[in-house]
Design a protein around this motif. Structure first.
Motif: not given
Length: 154
Positions: A17-27
């Motif tokens: 799972a990641t934040t996808g298209l959001e910044i900050p971009h996190d796993q």
């Protein structure tokens, strides 16, 4: 052990799972065990011409991978930095630039996803998140990708 990144093995299990298209971009799950992250950092610090420290473009706790004498092309760096080609986050995932021919095979095999900032025209489309390696075999893929990023930067 080097891995052929033009035909990488599939990454096992579900995609993290990641934040996808959001910044900050996190796993946000499937992190590296401390021993694996430490081995990744050791490999990064052993690359000739590389020095580490706080990132210029990410959270201060991420470990920047910078070059003393950067000479690579624009797409080899995480902008606005002129010498940071990647960084390792505390959870073990990396943001780095990759040679363009490697991005599609690594994406299809489940190892990377595009960084959302790379979708903007003023940023290189070579910036990816490489998911945190969870074991020795995944570490081999991560180290090989790290070396490919480094090789295009000096």
């Amino acid at each position: 052990m080097d891995v052929d990144l033009t035909a990488p093995p599939p990454r096992s299990g579900p995609q993290p799972a990641t934040t996808g298209l959001e910044i900050p971009h996190d796993q946000i799950d499937q992190f590296s065990p401390p021993k694996i992250r430490a081995a990744l950092v050791k490999e990064a610090e052993s690359l000739p011409g590389v020095f580490t420290g706080p990132s210029q473009v990410s959270e201060p706790s991420s470990l920047a991978l910078r070059l003393y004498e950067p000479r690579g092309p624009w797409e080899a760096f995480l902008h606005p930095s002129r010498d940071e080609f990647g960084h390792i986050h505390r959870a073990g995932f990396m943001h780095l630039t990759l040679p363009a021919p490697l991005i599609e095979p690594l994406t299809k095999a489940g190892w990377v996803e595009a960084h959302p900032i790379s979708l903007r025209p003023e940023w290189p489309d070579t910036i990816v998140m490489l998911y945190a390696p969870r074991d020795e075999s995944e570490l081999a893929v991560a180290v090989t990708a790290l070396r490919a990023s480094w090789q295009q930067a000096p």
